[in-house]
Structure formats: C-alpha cells, structure tokens
Design an enzyme around this catalytic site. Structure first.
Site, mmCIF file in Angstrom:
data_model
loop_
_atom_site.group_PDB
_atom_site.id
_atom_site.type_symbol
_atom_site.label_atom_id
_atom_site.label_comp_id
_atom_site.label_asym_id
_atom_site.label_seq_id
_atom_site.Cartn_x
_atom_site.Cartn_y
_atom_site.Cartn_z
ATOM 1 N N TRP A 61 23.731 57.457 11.856
ATOM 2 C CA TRP A 61 25.193 57.565 11.867
ATOM 3 C C TRP A 61 25.685 57.319 10.447
ATOM 4 C CZ3 TRP A 61 28.808 53.639 10.601
ATOM 5 C CH2 TRP A 61 30.141 54.096 10.638
ATOM 6 N N GLU B 138 24.423 60.597 15.640
ATOM 7 C CA GLU B 138 25.609 60.098 16.349
ATOM 8 C C GLU B 138 26.888 60.645 15.724
ATOM 9 O OE1 GLU B 138 25.963 55.836 16.118
ATOM 10 O OE2 GLU B 138 27.601 55.740 17.574
ATOM 11 N N LYS C 273 31.234 61.169 15.559
ATOM 12 C CA LYS C 273 32.402 60.288 15.616
ATOM 13 C C LYS C 273 33.669 61.108 15.425
ATOM 14 C CE LYS C 273 33.882 55.748 14.144
ATOM 15 N NZ LYS C 273 33.460 54.480 13.573
ATOM 16 N N ASP D 248 28.491 58.087 21.529
ATOM 17 C CA ASP D 248 29.051 56.728 21.636
ATOM 18 C C ASP D 248 30.412 56.916 22.287
ATOM 19 O OD1 ASP D 248 30.822 54.551 20.833
ATOM 20 O OD2 ASP D 248 29.256 53.883 19.452
ATOM 21 N N HIS E 131 33.744 57.081 20.464
ATOM 22 C CA HIS E 131 33.889 58.038 19.371
ATOM 23 C C HIS E 131 34.575 59.344 19.745
ATOM 24 C CE1 HIS E 131 30.561 56.094 16.698
ATOM 25 N NE2 HIS E 131 31.455 55.237 17.150
ATOM 26 N N HIS F 5 25.380 55.340 23.168
ATOM 27 C CA HIS F 5 25.856 54.013 22.798
ATOM 28 C C HIS F 5 26.990 53.719 23.764
ATOM 29 C CE1 HIS F 5 24.626 53.508 18.275
ATOM 30 N NE2 HIS F 5 23.606 53.427 19.109
ATOM 31 N N ASP G 121 38.185 52.897 18.318
ATOM 32 C CA ASP G 121 36.766 52.545 18.444
ATOM 33 C C ASP G 121 36.587 51.066 18.118
ATOM 34 O OD1 ASP G 121 33.965 52.888 18.605
ATOM 35 O OD2 ASP G 121 33.830 53.230 16.451
ATOM 36 N N ASP H 155 35.064 48.664 19.700
ATOM 37 C CA ASP H 155 33.794 48.022 20.055
ATOM 38 C C ASP H 155 33.973 46.710 20.796
ATOM 39 O OD1 ASP H 155 31.467 49.734 19.134
ATOM 40 O OD2 ASP H 155 32.714 49.749 17.335
ATOM 41 N N ASP I 18 26.542 49.250 22.117
ATOM 42 C CA ASP I 18 27.042 49.147 20.749
ATOM 43 C C ASP I 18 28.434 48.536 20.745
ATOM 44 O OD1 ASP I 18 27.631 49.346 18.086
ATOM 45 O OD2 ASP I 18 27.877 51.529 18.078
#
Ligand code: RNT
Ligand code: ZN
Length: 416
Positions: A182, A223, A225, A256, A259, A283, A291, A293, A323
């Site tokens: 990524w 990955e 985004k 993910d 994303h 993820h 994003d 997390d 993640d």
C-alpha cells in the site's frame, strides 16, 4: 443435564444447521492480527511519526508498547483471550536492529526479523508482511509513483527487500506469507496530470514483481484507497488502478473496507471479485466518516462481509486480516474486541441456512426471505460462541475484560 449449548444445537438442528460443523469451520479460519494496534503504528526503525501519508492514529491512552519485548508481550496477552489459531501481520518498520545498528528501509534483511520468526515459531503462528512506504523522510511526497527516479528506486528496493523477508518468514514458519503493498501517494489538490503518476506506479510495481520470487511462498497483494488526510483530491493507487493491475499481473487484490466512499460496501464487491480472482485479501476495519480505523464492531457490514465470504464458499481463498489503530482505548482490548467480533461475524454466517434463503430469493418470495432473514437474528448464536470460547480455553464474553484490566494495572500502567 442439557447445557445451554445443547439447546442451541437442537434449535439450529431444527433449522437444518449443524453447529458442530460451524464450530469446526470457525476453528479452521485464521485471521491475520495486525501488530500495529499495539503501538499506534510507530514501529522500531526510527522515530518518524506515522501521522502523514494520509493516515492518523488519534488518542493517547497510556500503555503503548515501546519495545519489541513489550509489543510481543501485549500480543501474547491479546492472543490468550482470542479463540482459535491466528496469524501475525507485521510491517517492515517493526524490524529489530542490534544496539547501535541503523539500517535504512531499502537495505533491511531477513536477519532483522529473526526475533519475530523465533516468536512466531514458538507460538505456531504464520506471519504476513507489509513494506512500510510511509513515515520516512523519503515518503514526504510520493513513493513508488514519485517523479524522481532516485526516490522511486529507494522504494522499489524497499519492496524487493520485503519480498526477501516474506520468503524468509514463509520458509522458516512453513506457511505462505501475504505481502501487501500500500502506498500513500496522492495529491491534496486537483491534479494537472492523473496519468503519469499511475504509469510510474505500474512501472515500479512491474520492477518489484520482476525480482524473481517463489510464488508458492509469497502472495503479493495490492491495496487500493479512495483518499487520505491531506491527499483529498487524488490517490494514485485507486480502486480501478489496483484491481486492473492485480488482474493483469496475476497478483492478489486487497480491499480495505475503510477505503471506499461511505455508501460503498465491500460486502457487495466480494462476489464480483470471487468471480474473477482466485484469491482475494481483506483488511477489515471500521471507518467512522472517513478511514478512521476504529476497532471492528459486530455491525451490519462486518456481518455482511462474513456472510458473503461464507455463502460464496470462499473461506479458503480469502486472506482475512484486520487493520485498525485506535490509540484512545486500551490497545490489548482493542485487538481482542476486533478479533472476536470478526470471528462472531463468521460464526453467524456459518450458522445461516444460505441455500434455503437463496431459494426464497430465486423463487421471488421476498416476503418470506425478509421474514426469515430477520427471524434469524434472534437465533441463539451466542450460545454457540460461548461453546467455541469454552472449547478453545479462552474466557467467555463478559469475562475476558477482567484479564485485560489486570494486565493494564500490572504492566501497561507502568509504561510512561
Ligand atoms: C492505510 C492502509 C494500510 C495501513 C497499514 C498500516 O490506509 O489501510 O493498510 O493501514 O498498512
Ligand atoms: Zn488497510
């Protein structure tokens, strides 16, 4: 005497579901637990703040791991409260150098990860790996898409070094390693050229893949985004770029779920991906407005992702990792909550009569389908989960937190 599990088992049997099969399937599914929740993604290879590259750990809850020994102890404590057998996901920035040694990212070697191999081997864990193309002076602008060939070279060399380290993990631990690439590359404001950086990114990736590696040992994923903080207008590694690149080069796409645009869901993307890729990687995270997390909750989307994995019969070709990095709460608890929630989502999916529900859809009986889907929500999956924890020798819901609090009092609170 019948236990609560016996009643649940009979209840599910009456719905045509075998709880023992679900328990076996859940035990067989490993999740790759990300090391970076333990120290807010700081790593050990320098003192660069991670904040930058569009990602940010927010909060200052006490007790973040400061050394490899502390991080390992915290991971141990978390794993002792999570049922099943899992994997460890490491970033290149978690290299462990000898006293006084400094090695830049393009020069790291397998030996810098020997303590992690020892750690993983002693616990029977497989390891996954990630180049760290952020939190570094050479990552201030772009990395693999940088206009300056010398900067691109540095990050290409870093990724190739990471492939060697991934091969080392796989060989030493007897378990293939997923190496996920990524990059944060993007622009804050409207680009004048969207094509050139993407062309350079593709060229850099081609050069990395051409290094020659053992494809039975290392699976490389890419990955995508949508945007990052400070990089709001343009992301080089967009979804279309990464999917098309992965498909054309035969590598693994990684999605993910933080994303994408906020109303876009990964659960809906999964069946399309399964149709065209042999293996996909995830993820699982929780974005709140961006994003961010946050720790994975047992929410609708996490459950729907699990349902798609299970009903597409794709457990074996989905490399599942978490993640998130929340620095505002107890970090061991964050791991335990996120991992257990992902497993609960899988269990709920495994306890769902997918064939029967699909038949209702196919016959056009929307009323019966809605009724059945909603009624299933009160099925006694919690008793099956409790049985899973019991058989795995880990504390039940409502019990594990006492252990985390004791650890916080004895260990984490003493870190400053
Ligand atoms: C960033 C990506 C990436 C990182 C980790 C640390 O937006 O999600 O996966 O979070 O590699
Ligand atoms: Zn991610």
């Amino acid at each position: 005497m019948n236990t609560r599990y016996d009643y649940a088992r009979a209840d599910y049997a009456s719905r045509g579901i075998d709880t023992e099969a679900a328990l076996a399937a859940l035990a067989a599914k490993s999740i790759s637990m990300h090391c970076w929740q333990g120290d807010d993604l700081r790593g050990f290879d320098g003192d660069d703040e991670i904040n930058g590259g569009g990602i940010q750990a927010t909060g200052n809850y006490p007790g973040a791991a400061r050394t490899p020994a502390e991080l390992m102890a915290d991971i141990d404590r978390a794993l002792s409260l999570i049922p099943g057998k899992h994997r460890l996901n490491l970033h290149a920035s978690y290299a462990i150098f000898a006293d006084g040694e400094t090695v830049d990212r393009d020069k790291i070697e397998p030996r810098h990860f020997a303590p992690w191999v020892e750690y993983a081997r002693a616990r029977g864990l497989g390891v996954d790996f990630n180049p760290t193309c952020f939190a570094h002076p050479k990552a201030a602008g772009m990395t693999l898409a940088h206009p300056d060939p010398a900067i691109r070279r540095f990050w290409i060399d870093h990724c190739i070094a990471c492939i060697r380290i991934s091969e080392y993990f796989a060989r030493e631990l007897g378990s293939p390693c997923l190496m996920n690439i990524w990059i944060p590359d993007g622009l804050k404001d409207t680009p004048a050229d969207r094509y050139a950086p993407r062309a350079r990114f593709a060229e850099s990736l081609d050069e990395i893949l051409a290094c020659g590696y053992d494809k039975s040992l290392v699976h490389i994923s890419l990955e995508s985004k949508v945007f990052g903080i400070g990089l709001e207008s343009y992301t080089v590694g967009s979804s279309e770029f990464c999917m098309a690149y992965a498909a054309s080069r035969g590598i693994v796409p990684l999605m993910d779920n933080g994303h994408y645009h906020p109303t876009e869901v990964v659960s809906d993307k999964l069946p399309s991906m399964y149709l065209f890729y042999p293996t996909i990687a995830l993820h699982v995270t929780r974005g709140v407005r961006w994003d961010s997390d946050h720790v994975v909750r047992l929410d609708d989307e996490t459950t729907e992702i699990a349902r798609e994995i299970v009903r597409c019969n794709a457990l074996d070709r989905t490399l599942l990792g978490l993640d998130f990095f929340d620095a505002s709460i107890n970090r061991v608890a964050a791991w335990v909550i996120g991992m257990r929630n992902m497993q609960k989502a899988l269990l709920i999916a495994m306890l769902t009569p997918h064939k029967e529900l699909a038949a209702l859809q196919e016959s056009g009986d929307g009323t019966a389908l809605l009724a059945a889907q909603e009624d299933l929500k009160s099925a006694p999956w919690g008793e099956v989960w409790a049985e899973f924890c019991r058989r795995s020798g880990v504390p039940a819901d409502g019990e594990w937190m006492a252990d985390v609090l004791a650890y916080e009092k004895e260990i984490l609170a003493k870190r400053s």
